[in-house]
Design an enzyme around this catalytic site. Sequence first.
Site, PDB file in Angstrom:
ATOM      1  N   GLU A 518       4.766  -5.931   4.619  1.00 38.65           N
ATOM      2  CA  GLU A 518       4.244  -5.606   5.951  1.00 38.65           C
ATOM      3  C   GLU A 518       2.589  -5.243   5.473  1.00 38.65           C
ATOM      4  OE1 GLU A 518       5.140  -5.173   9.114  1.00 38.65           O
ATOM      5  OE2 GLU A 518       7.511  -4.454   8.303  1.00 38.65           O
ATOM      6  N   ASP A 586       6.838 -12.805   4.474  1.00 34.23           N
ATOM      7  CA  ASP A 586       8.756 -12.656   3.383  1.00 34.23           C
ATOM      8  C   ASP A 586       8.502 -12.742   2.194  1.00 34.23           C
ATOM      9  OD1 ASP A 586      10.183 -11.771   4.871  1.00 34.23           O
ATOM     10  OD2 ASP A 586      11.108 -13.161   5.801  1.00 34.23           O
TER      11      ASP A 586
END
Length: 682
Positions: A518, A586
Amino acid sequence: MRILCSFFLLFVAVFSVAQTTPSSSSEFPKEIPNFDLTAMDKTIDPCVDFYQYACGNWMQNNPIPPDKSSWGRFNELAERNRYVLRGILEQAEAPGEHSAIEQKVGDYYAACMDETVVEKRGTEPLAPPMSAIAAIKTKQELIQQIAAMQRDGISALFTFGQMPDMHDSRQTIANLDQGGLSLADRDYYIKDDAKSVETRQKYLEHVQKMLELLGDKPDVAAAEAKTVLAVETGLAKPSMDRTARRDPKTRDHMMQTAEVVALAPNFEFTQYFVNSGAPKFTSLNVSNPDFFKQVNQQLSSVSLDDWKTYLRWRALDTYAPILPKAFVDEDFQFNGAYMSGQKEIEPRWKRCVRSTDQNLGMALGQLYVDKTFGPEGKERTLKLVQAVEAAMHQDIGQLTWMSDTTKQKAYEKLNAIVNNIGYPDKWRDYSTVVVKRDDYAGNVTRASTFEVQRELNKIGKPTDKKDWGMTPPTVNAYYRSNMNDINFPAGILQPPFYGKTMDDAVNYGAIGMVIGHELSHGFDDQGRKFDADGNFKNWWTAEDGKAFEDRASCTADEYSSFVAVKDDKGEVKLNGRLTLGENTADNGGVKLAYMALTNIIGNTPVKPIDGYTPQQRFFIAYGQVWCENVADQQARKWAIIDSHSPGRWRTNGVVQNSAAFAEAFGCKAGQPMVSKNACRVW
Ligand SMILES: [Zn+2]
């Protein structure tokens, strides 16, 4: 409109330690392990196919249940949670003393579960929109009816809502956008490959069947279905595709209301804005002006009767899940079975739990949090967030491709990120939503109307950064570039993402990575274009911007070579540009979480657990979050609409770029999990 960079496409939900007793305790799903030795396939070399190594046995032993189109660790959690929520709702609907909130969600759930009443009422809930549509005599009335339907949560023709001003995120403004499609993406209407052609044929049959159920004669319904497809294709063509929309520049068009009225006069926007229910405003953003220009022509070229047919379909399609079984089943045959590969519809109670979460989610969420989370959960998570934020600070400092000038701005942005953890500070007040125990359709409509109005009321007000975009039981997380905040619902702060008694290596490989993911969104291809305040404003030197784009292109090309699905309808590869932000997050997330772990364990040797070093446990925990089986149909759909890569590539794509991974498992250059051209942005 919010820019949500979620962690996972499905808004699914997780469990926790619940004190409630589900109706049948034998059915209650087992607790999910944080680190699962039984999931692994140790016959596989981790340097050859790490995903297979971490998840091989899990995939073998966990076929997709018939009422699902995919099944993974996320779904296991969500399912378990659904049982917890069911326990809460069954207690709330039972006779006895209840708080106002319990009473409301209990009545809502009871009404949903009462299929006898739903059957008896038949299509009566559809009568008000249908008779209003039938009464339309002019194009002006058509637009008025569209405004009325949108206020009740029925999407049609375009979307109208709110968003923070892209250039002054402290203020919330009105926003007009493309919309009005029934299928999930414009591609379905436009592409000419065999599968897309087949999908349109199946869609025509589906629309026809639904209209026949409503009472239209077969030949009439067949002609109406063709009209619906033609009208929607007309809306799909001027719609921007998902990949283009990732660039905020394509959506940035501030206009005076008078300009918007002149841009597309047939939309009768002066009257529409009044009828929409929005507070008065004088300027707004139009995400895709071209859409309105082109549809403006269609508003005069397409007949009024055809528009009315389209509106009837939009109402019927939206209401399908709340109508009698025949409608629900046909809706499932197309959307569940054909489009997603689901074999059976979920039992009614699961659909009713979902419906309550969707429509009264912050009330149900409040009960969920009381039972499962609590303030100490917030504190624990905040500590992890701070550790990963410190790693990001360190990471930015070490970058060789970024100048000090840009680094200073990056630090500013990182320091300004707001952390929302677990649940909102202030609970949403549903006291004005009337819920009746014998009126499921009415409850859904009233809750939808409440939510539409609640969103519109934000227009012209200071932006509320504390308003959550997901309900607390959701197994997901998100970053909002126009708010510069990260959000972790209580639902994900549980095993297998976080375990109170687990070693740091496993917790950092799972929830630490989610936090890093995030945070990285604030600095991906989309997020990097917004500044510390959430404004669309360049803070990069030209050279650093170019260096970023070069690095991002490496990632985009890499993921474009991965196969999303291969079946009898052919092979579909991932869209590396659509998934660029998620893949960047990621790769960045794993890197940051690994740095945070290294900061904790340092160079002191730590004893292996279960035969694995902390470094190995970190990566195995990461891979195991992504264990999943996906139906081919669902994989195809996701390749078109989902900005996330499938679990296999979220795992292997990341580890093959990671030097730390190669070191942890002793992988050598030339092996499949060691990329020749390792991509790295953060
Ligand atoms: Zn994400």
